[in-house]
Write an enzyme that holds these catalytic residues in place. Sequence first.
Site, short mmCIF file in Angstrom:
data_model
loop_
_atom_site.label_atom_id
_atom_site.label_comp_id
_atom_site.label_asym_id
_atom_site.label_seq_id
_atom_site.Cartn_x
_atom_site.Cartn_y
_atom_site.Cartn_z
CE1 TYR A 134 37.76 38.26 39.83
CE2 TYR A 134 35.99 39.27 41.12
CZ TYR A 134 37.21 38.61 41.06
OH TYR A 134 37.88 38.31 42.22
CB VAL B 18 44.88 27.19 36.87
CG1 VAL B 18 45.79 27.26 38.08
CG2 VAL B 18 44.30 28.56 36.51
CE LYS C 70 37.02 34.89 41.50
NZ LYS C 70 38.01 33.88 41.95
CB SER D 234 34.77 37.66 44.42
OG SER D 234 34.54 39.06 44.51
#
Length: 247
Positions: free
Chosen positions: A151, A60, A155, A138
């Site tokens: 992370y 991706v 998100k 998330s």
Amino acid sequence: MRLQDRTAVVTGGTRGLGRAIAESYLAEGASVVCAARNPYDIEELADVYPGRVHYQETDVTDEDSVAELVEVALETFGALDILVSNAGLSRDGSISRLSAADWNATVGTNLTGVFLCTRAVIRIMAERGGGRIINVSSCVATRTAAGAAAYSASKAAVEMFTRTSAVELAPKGITVNCLSPGYIDEGMGKKVAADSRVWETYRRRLLAGRLGRPDEVGSAAVFLAGDDSSYVNGHVLEVNGGLMWAA
């Protein structure tokens, strides 16, 4: 059969929550292209739903790979009605020791991948009169977790990208929403529950008192992909059992 005769592309769709979402879509009548770097055991789904499952090796973070994914979906099923950008990567570590390479890999997959996939389907969905885009975030997008800077930041950015996309794509008949899972009995959630000491800490934070099931995330994804959510746009749907961060 709420998704009868519709075609979905699910990135990261061969394992974990991506596979759970793919299974839920198939059970509701959709045809699904499961896009990922590795097929794992996706053939099991193809055996259960013959003619309605296709695996496409996809990166991706690569424009050409994403373009090929969209082309294959059209060639295989003749349409593309639903996009679920679920492919994700975690390279956790404290900021002081997090390498630039790990940061870039995380942001590249979790955020740039969402951007590339969204951009690739706009024209096709618009020509069909509309479509559904669902980005997967998330619980740590809105809750501070030490050691998860890359992370969490990626998100959080996905959630704002979702809202902006919803504004821009609404005139084309495309809704863009976000699915934000909490601690699910899959992947990292399962690892947390396996450690009784760690699990007791997290269990107290869950009003439900348990991990979520992958199919519960799948059901939420079906809602966002179907007609029942036709008046829902730019929304972040949390599926987390009532997660309280401080407990």
